[in-house]
Structures are given as C-alpha cells and as structure tokens.
Design an enzyme around this catalytic site. Structure first.
Site: not given
Ligand SMILES: Cc1ncc(C[n+]2csc(CCOP(=O)(O)OP(=O)(O)O)c2C)c(N)n1
Ligand SMILES: [Mg+2]
Length: 361
Positions: A256, A260, A269
C-alpha cells in the site's frame, strides 16, 4: 473514453515475447491502472481541499485489482471491500458514476447511502461494499452457491486485505466454500499492513496462501505487482471454479503505497526508506517498462495518455460537485417497504432540523 480514442494502438509489430493478451488488451490494462492511480490521487487532493469527506486510495495495488477483474466475465459477481478504485474502473464503471458516488450526489447510483469510495452498481454486477472486514465473503459464497445450484455459468469473487484473513468472518466463509466446493474466488491483497499493523504482528504465517490448505482448497501466492501474473492466476481460479474443482484463495503480494485512508499518516508507523524502496516496485512503472520492451509504448505516448486522463478525471469530479445532494428524506428510503413508526418520527425530526438550518441561512 476508450483506448481507441487515444490511438493506443501498437506503434510497432509485437516482438515474439510471450504474453497471454493481445497488444490492444495490454494497453487497455495499462490505461485502467493509470486511470485508477490518477482518480485516487485526484480524490486525495479533493479531500485536502475539503471537497470530499473521506477516501480510501488503492495506490500501489492497481495491478492486483485491474489484473484480477480483467480475468472475469461480465456475468460474474464482484464483492469488493472499501479499497477498490481499480476494481470499479476495470469493471468499466464510467468516471461520472465513480465520482457521483464519491460525492454522494443525487445521481449516485447508491443515492449517497454509502460511504465515499464504497462503489457498487448492480448493472455492473458489483455488490456495494460495507466497511466491516470480510463480512462480504459469506455473501459471495452464498451467491456462488445459488448459481451452482441453478447451474449458471458464473463465479463470484471477493476482495479483502491481509488483515481480513485474521477475522472470524474469513474463516466461516472459506470453510463453507471448501466443504461444498463453491465456485468462488477469495482475492486477498496482501499490502503488508492492516492500517498501522504490519502482517507479522497479526499472523504467524509468513505465506498467507498457506491458509488455504487448512480449508482443503487451492491457495495461490502471486506477485501482486505483476498485472499479467495476477490476470493468469485469477483466470485459472475462475476455470477451476467452473470445472467444479472448488474455490481458490489468491494472495496477491503487493504494497500500500499511500495512506490507509484519508485519516491516516503512515509516517507514524513506517519509515520513508521503506516507502521509497516500495515505490521502486510500483506496478505501473513496471508494466510501462514491459510495454516499452514490447515496442508498444514510449514516453511521449505516456504523457499524452496521462494528460488526457487527468482532464477526464478533473471534469468528472468538477461535474459531480455541481450535482445537488439528495434530499434528507432519501436517508429513510430503500430499507423498509412500509416505514415503521419510529423511523417516521425520525424523518419528521430530520425534516424540522433541515428546515431550521435553511431559515438560519
Ligand atoms: C470488523 C471490523 N473490525 C475493524 C474494522 C476497522 N478497520 C478498518 S480497515 C482495517 C484494517 C484492514 O486491513 P486489511 O484487511 O489488511 O485491508 P487493507 O485496509 O490493508 O486493504 C480495520 C481494522 C473494520 N472495518 N471492521
Ligand atoms: Mg492490508
């Protein structure tokens, strides 16, 4: 816009380098990756200008998104997550529809009901995403299961991140799909982070594709910055599903390059050095070098293409800003066929609130 309108036709005959696609298709892939990058960059600027409220860029993940969608058929159903500009655009979502959604105006096909950059459009077989991680995986499994029972020749694909593979929702969906050999593809973009948490802080597995074996399904690890490798892996997964050989878990290893979301600062970080070295593996740069080697591309064409896309993107976002926002009543539509009393009360309250604001202005 289509590739033809910019004379993206090969300038020299293709040398005998093996490629799974024609010159025209390769240039289309390149166009889609750039349009996704520029749309994201423009949206991030619009956020800084206070014009849009929120955005989730996919900068750096274009090869994974575009390459996988390119391998699908129009009848397949896509279940994206919140990071999906390349998914929507590779599915040929027009820039107008794309930015109407980001701005949530009255011409947005989702009527402004979803958060910005949560694109969905039933006419393109894209299911509108919800933000909770991996909840859409079981929906993709269910739709594919129904298609299998009806003997329809289609698959579903769901998109999620490395962090998503640590969730219970992932486990439930992949397990069920494995047991019943459901024709679905689980597409994981391993972009190395779940917000600020690096992969090694949330799973002890170094190779996410290995998780597939725990469910008895095929796992494939692919270079997610190589658009053609992603295309081939997804195409094979699709064929496997249609043959009745069950689902595939694809781990596309990528990075990425951006934040985010618009409410994140990666410098808190991870270091600049890490980012700089990741930019050297930029999938767009890499693919343009490949196209140049094939004699299909050069710097001049690149500049013309980027300028044209910037114009198209600017126009789409400017026009989307001019379109009025939905009326407050639309908040209460499309959930109940008959509105319950407590929603009626809330609707009246919302109307009074809007009217009082208008009076003040
Ligand atoms: C069930 C749930 N828990 C927490 C969140 C908060 N949250 C949003 S994005 C994220 C990280 C997700 O990371 P990843 O699966 O690696 O996807 P990326 O954003 O890197 O594409 C979190 C913890 C959420 N959206 N849904
Ligand atoms: Mg991630």
């Amino acid at each position: 816009m289509n590739a033809g309108s910019l004379s993206l036709t090969p300038s020299k005959p293709r040398p005998a380098v093996s490629s799974p696609l024609t010159g025209k298709q390769l240039l289309r892939l390149y166009y889609l990756m750039i349009v996704s990058r520029i749309a994201d960059e423009r949206a991030l600027i619009a956020h800084k200008q206070g014009r849009i409220g929120f955005y989730v860029p996919a900068v750096g993940e274009e090869a994974a998104e575009v390459g996988s969608v390119f391998a699908l058929s129009p009848e397949d159903w896509i279940f994206p997550d919140y990071r999906g500009s390349g998914i929507a655009l590779a599915r040929e979502m027009p820039l107008k529809i794309f930015f109407d959604q980001v701005l949530g105006n009255i011409e947005d096909v989702l009527k402004g009901h979803s958060m910005p950059s949560h694109w969905g459009d039933s006419s393109l077989n894209i299911v509108a995403p919800s933000s909770p991680i991996c909840t859409h995986l079981s929906h993709a499994v269910g739709v594919a299961w129904a298609a299998m029972m009806k003997r329809e020749k289609m698959v579903t694909i769901s998109y999620f991140g490395d962090g998503g593979t640590s969730s219970g929702e992932f486990h439930g969906a992949v397990n069920l799909a494995g047991v019943f050999k459901i024709p679905t593809i689980f597409f994981c973009r391993n972009n190395q982070y779940a917000i600020s948490v690096p992969v090694d802080r949330q799973t002890a597995v170094t190779n996410l594709a290995e998780k597939a074996s725990a469910y008895g399904i095929t796992g494939v690890r692919v270079d997610g910055n190589d658009v053609l490798a992603v295309y081939l892996a997804t195409k094979e997964a699709r064929q496997r599903a249609l043959r009745g050989d069950g689902p595939t878990f694809i781990e596309a290893v990528t990075y990425r390059l951006g934040p985010h979301t618009t409410i994140d600062d990666p410098m808190k970080y991870r270091g600049k050095t890490e980012e700089e070295s990741a930019w050297k593996r930029d999938p767009i740069l890499r693919f343009s070098e490949y196209l140049t080697t094939l004699g299909l591309w050069d710097m001049e064409k690149d500049q013309v293409l980027r300028n044209k896309i910037k114009e198209d993107v600017n126009l789409a976002i400017t026009n989307a800003k001019e379109v009025p926002k939905p009326e407050i009543d639309s908040l209460f539509e499309d959930v109940y066929s008959t509105s319950p009393w407590h929603l009626d009360e809330q609707r009246m309250e919302a109307r009074r609130f809007v009217a009082s604001k208008r009076q003040i202005q």
